[in-house]
Write a protein that holds these residues in place. Structure first.
Motif, mmCIF file in Angstrom:
data_model
loop_
_atom_site.group_PDB
_atom_site.id
_atom_site.type_symbol
_atom_site.label_atom_id
_atom_site.label_comp_id
_atom_site.label_asym_id
_atom_site.label_seq_id
_atom_site.Cartn_x
_atom_site.Cartn_y
_atom_site.Cartn_z
ATOM 1 N N LYS A 173 0.889 -1.170 0.051
ATOM 2 C CA LYS A 173 -0.072 -0.131 -0.138
ATOM 3 C C LYS A 173 0.908 1.199 0.195
ATOM 4 C CE LYS A 173 -3.883 -0.467 2.075
ATOM 5 N NZ LYS A 173 -5.229 -0.926 2.906
ATOM 6 N N GLU A 174 0.236 2.309 0.160
ATOM 7 C CA GLU A 174 0.860 3.761 0.051
ATOM 8 C C GLU A 174 2.378 3.873 0.932
ATOM 9 O OE1 GLU A 174 -0.018 8.501 0.744
ATOM 10 O OE2 GLU A 174 -1.341 6.739 1.310
ATOM 11 N N ASN A 175 2.045 3.255 2.309
ATOM 12 C CA ASN A 175 3.225 3.413 3.020
ATOM 13 C C ASN A 175 4.258 2.429 2.676
ATOM 14 O OD1 ASN A 175 2.154 5.558 4.561
ATOM 15 N ND2 ASN A 175 1.059 3.942 6.184
ATOM 16 N N PRO A 198 0.769 -14.835 -2.464
ATOM 17 C CA PRO A 198 0.157 -13.828 -3.329
ATOM 18 C C PRO A 198 0.442 -12.305 -2.962
ATOM 19 C CG PRO A 198 -1.597 -15.108 -2.493
ATOM 20 C CD PRO A 198 -0.373 -15.470 -1.697
ATOM 21 N N LEU A 199 0.592 -11.431 -4.265
ATOM 22 C CA LEU A 199 1.021 -10.276 -3.979
ATOM 23 C C LEU A 199 0.172 -9.144 -4.764
ATOM 24 C CD1 LEU A 199 3.364 -7.839 -3.711
ATOM 25 C CD2 LEU A 199 4.282 -8.451 -5.886
ATOM 26 N N ILE A 200 -0.484 -8.430 -3.646
ATOM 27 C CA ILE A 200 -1.496 -7.415 -4.372
ATOM 28 C C ILE A 200 -0.748 -5.908 -3.959
ATOM 29 C CG2 ILE A 200 -3.474 -6.440 -3.926
ATOM 30 C CD1 ILE A 200 -4.221 -9.059 -2.262
ATOM 31 N N VAL A 201 -0.969 -4.839 -5.130
ATOM 32 C CA VAL A 201 -0.446 -3.997 -5.201
ATOM 33 C C VAL A 201 -1.328 -2.595 -5.504
ATOM 34 C CG1 VAL A 201 1.295 -2.418 -6.250
ATOM 35 C CG2 VAL A 201 1.689 -4.748 -6.095
ATOM 36 N N GLU A 202 -1.513 -1.901 -4.353
ATOM 37 C CA GLU A 202 -2.433 -0.541 -4.454
ATOM 38 C C GLU A 202 -1.846 0.473 -5.069
ATOM 39 O OE1 GLU A 202 -4.714 0.820 -0.777
ATOM 40 O OE2 GLU A 202 -3.413 2.378 -1.023
ATOM 41 N N VAL A 203 -2.444 0.904 -6.276
ATOM 42 C CA VAL A 203 -1.880 2.127 -6.924
ATOM 43 C C VAL A 203 -2.801 3.191 -6.734
ATOM 44 C CG1 VAL A 203 -0.994 0.499 -8.516
ATOM 45 C CG2 VAL A 203 -2.977 1.296 -9.359
ATOM 46 N N GLU A 211 3.332 1.128 -13.932
ATOM 47 C CA GLU A 211 4.388 0.324 -13.293
ATOM 48 C C GLU A 211 4.154 -1.117 -12.562
ATOM 49 O OE1 GLU A 211 8.014 1.735 -10.243
ATOM 50 O OE2 GLU A 211 5.962 2.959 -10.606
ATOM 51 N N ALA A 212 3.064 -1.169 -12.217
ATOM 52 C CA ALA A 212 2.705 -2.559 -11.583
ATOM 53 C C ALA A 212 2.382 -3.502 -12.734
ATOM 54 C CB ALA A 212 1.492 -2.311 -10.585
ATOM 55 N N LEU A 213 1.844 -2.985 -13.576
ATOM 56 C CA LEU A 213 1.530 -4.038 -14.990
ATOM 57 C C LEU A 213 2.907 -4.500 -15.318
ATOM 58 C CD1 LEU A 213 -1.264 -2.044 -16.596
ATOM 59 C CD2 LEU A 213 -1.510 -4.384 -15.461
ATOM 60 N N GLU A 214 3.743 -3.606 -15.774
ATOM 61 C CA GLU A 214 4.943 -3.826 -16.328
ATOM 62 C C GLU A 214 5.894 -4.715 -15.411
ATOM 63 O OE1 GLU A 214 6.489 0.013 -16.952
ATOM 64 O OE2 GLU A 214 5.228 0.234 -18.829
ATOM 65 N N THR A 215 5.826 -4.506 -13.962
ATOM 66 C CA THR A 215 6.676 -5.279 -13.096
ATOM 67 C C THR A 215 6.023 -6.692 -12.835
ATOM 68 O OG1 THR A 215 7.284 -3.127 -12.364
ATOM 69 C CG2 THR A 215 7.955 -4.997 -10.987
ATOM 70 N N GLY A 216 4.655 -6.660 -12.592
ATOM 71 C CA GLY A 216 4.316 -7.922 -12.517
ATOM 72 C C GLY A 216 3.757 -8.185 -10.885
ATOM 73 N N CYS A 217 2.551 -8.575 -10.681
ATOM 74 C CA CYS A 217 1.935 -9.074 -9.423
ATOM 75 C C CYS A 217 0.543 -9.742 -9.556
ATOM 76 C CB CYS A 217 1.690 -7.492 -8.738
ATOM 77 S SG CYS A 217 0.564 -6.543 -9.400
ATOM 78 N N ASP A 218 0.114 -10.303 -8.548
ATOM 79 C CA ASP A 218 -1.199 -11.181 -8.732
ATOM 80 C C ASP A 218 -2.537 -10.454 -8.972
ATOM 81 O OD1 ASP A 218 0.225 -13.436 -8.698
ATOM 82 O OD2 ASP A 218 1.103 -13.079 -6.642
ATOM 83 N N ARG A 219 -2.540 -9.272 -8.372
ATOM 84 C CA ARG A 219 -3.661 -8.436 -8.597
ATOM 85 C C ARG A 219 -3.461 -6.756 -8.287
ATOM 86 N NH1 ARG A 219 -7.264 -10.900 -4.931
ATOM 87 N NH2 ARG A 219 -7.279 -9.433 -3.232
ATOM 88 N N ILE A 220 -4.151 -6.042 -8.665
ATOM 89 C CA ILE A 220 -3.832 -4.492 -8.604
ATOM 90 C C ILE A 220 -4.978 -3.963 -8.129
ATOM 91 C CG2 ILE A 220 -3.220 -2.246 -9.642
ATOM 92 C CD1 ILE A 220 -1.832 -3.913 -11.990
ATOM 93 N N LEU A 221 -4.830 -3.078 -7.011
ATOM 94 C CA LEU A 221 -6.061 -2.430 -6.218
ATOM 95 C C LEU A 221 -6.066 -0.974 -6.728
ATOM 96 C CD1 LEU A 221 -8.402 -1.982 -4.310
ATOM 97 C CD2 LEU A 221 -6.634 -1.683 -2.586
ATOM 98 N N VAL A 222 -7.026 -0.424 -7.501
ATOM 99 C CA VAL A 222 -7.204 0.842 -7.909
ATOM 100 C C VAL A 222 -7.955 1.591 -6.700
ATOM 101 C CG1 VAL A 222 -6.647 0.603 -10.169
ATOM 102 C CG2 VAL A 222 -9.015 0.256 -9.536
ATOM 103 N N ASP A 223 -7.418 2.345 -5.906
ATOM 104 C CA ASP A 223 -7.923 2.884 -4.715
ATOM 105 C C ASP A 223 -8.563 4.238 -4.972
ATOM 106 O OD1 ASP A 223 -8.869 2.717 -2.343
ATOM 107 O OD2 ASP A 223 -7.008 3.627 -1.523
ATOM 108 N N ASP A 224 -9.916 4.559 -4.823
ATOM 109 C CA ASP A 224 -10.676 5.827 -4.904
ATOM 110 C C ASP A 224 -10.136 6.599 -6.140
ATOM 111 O OD1 ASP A 224 -11.565 6.070 -2.211
ATOM 112 O OD2 ASP A 224 -9.921 6.258 -1.338
#
Length: 294
Positions: A173-175, A198-203, A211-224
């Motif tokens: 997350k952000e922090n 599992p790796l989840i990334v908040e953007v 950047e998350a799509l290019e680096t790769g993870c298991d799920r991306i959280l688009v917050d607010d």
């Protein structure tokens, strides 16, 4: 309590059931129920009534409360876990020692009304997005000590569980991202230390999304994200060169009035803290009543 697998299609957390019930009864009864001791020490019947439309949830906890105080109690359920019932439905009839029935009443109802509230709220969101292919997820915003119970209730209501706690998935997350300086560096560090989780990334921006799509993870959280930015995020995630589709999750600004439109934007899942945080208990009652003659 039913044995694991017996009438339990939603996989109840059996150890948590036993622990939750022991804690609840110790809290409520303590050294003894002073009022129940006034009753004659005989057998009686009781009826469990649902006073509003609801999703039935919490049977394992209800049963365990009563069986902890009366191993011979008979509980005849007229509904299944996960059934949708109308106001006025008798959910179950019981027969057992009168003192035990009234001593277990409050704790057993507390579990049923709380878990029924979570399951009913979840079902409303699941209904709202039906046909879109979007899943409804819970969060860690649960009542302290009742996480496994509430996440079970989300499953009963038709939702899916997010991570159970901080140990079973990495969620950047952000922090965390601020500490590493970039999304990519945070992802690389997470993969090195926890390659099997599992790796989840908040953007928070579309640049972070790329950047998350290019680096790769298991799920991306688009917050607010606002609606326009959210739709652009879906377009970017679905476009080349991101051939291995990474699911998109939405969180923030979600309620029953907005959830359908968010789902129709093409996101894969929507996480909703209110399912377990804003609990409105279902109205239930347990009344002693003579049982019909066999």
């Amino acid at each position: 309590m039913n044995a694991p697998g017996a009438d339990a299609p939603f996989d109840p957390p059996w150890k948590a059931v036993a622990d939750d019930v022991a804690r609840a009864l110790a809290e409520d009864i303590g050294p003894g129920d002073a009022t129940a001791a006034l009753l004659p020490d005989g057998r009686d019947g009781a009826r469990l009534l649902c006073k509003e439309d609801a999703v039935v949830c919490g049977r394992p906890w209800f049963d365990a409360c009563h069986r902890a105080l009366d191993a011979d109690v008979a509980i005849d359920w007229h509904v299944r876990e996960g059934d949708r019932v109308a106001a006025g439905t008798v959910l179950a009839t019981l027969s057992g020692h009168a003192r035990a029935l009234v001593s277990a009443e409050r704790a057993s109802l507390n579990f049923m009304q709380t878990l029924g509230g979570t399951a009913t709220a979840t079902a409303a969101y699941v209904d709202a997005v039906r046909g879109t292919g979007t899943a409804i997820l819970d969060t860690r915003k649960t009542l302290p000590g009742l996480r496994q119970a509430q996440k079970y209730a989300v499953r009963v209501g038709g939702g899916r569980n997010h991570r159970m706690a901080l140990y079973d998935a990495v969620m950047l997350k952000e922090n965390h991202i601020r500490g590493f300086g970039s999304v990519a560096q945070a992802i690389l560090a997470a993969r090195r230390m926890h390659p099997s989780l599992p790796l989840i990334v908040e953007v928070e921006t579309l640049d972070q999304l790329r950047e998350a799509l290019e680096t790769g993870c298991d799920r991306i959280l688009v917050d607010d994200f606002d609606a326009a930015t959210r739709r652009e995020a879906v377009r970017i995630a679905h476009a080349a060169p991101y051939h291995a589709r990474i699911p998109l999750e939405v969180s923030g600004g979600v309620d029953l009035d907005t959830v359908r439109a968010i789902a129709e934007d093409g996101v894969d899942c929507i996480s909703i803290g209110a399912l377990t945080k804003h609990v409105r208990a279902i109205d239930l009652s347990l009344k002693l009543a003579p049982l019909p003659a066999p």
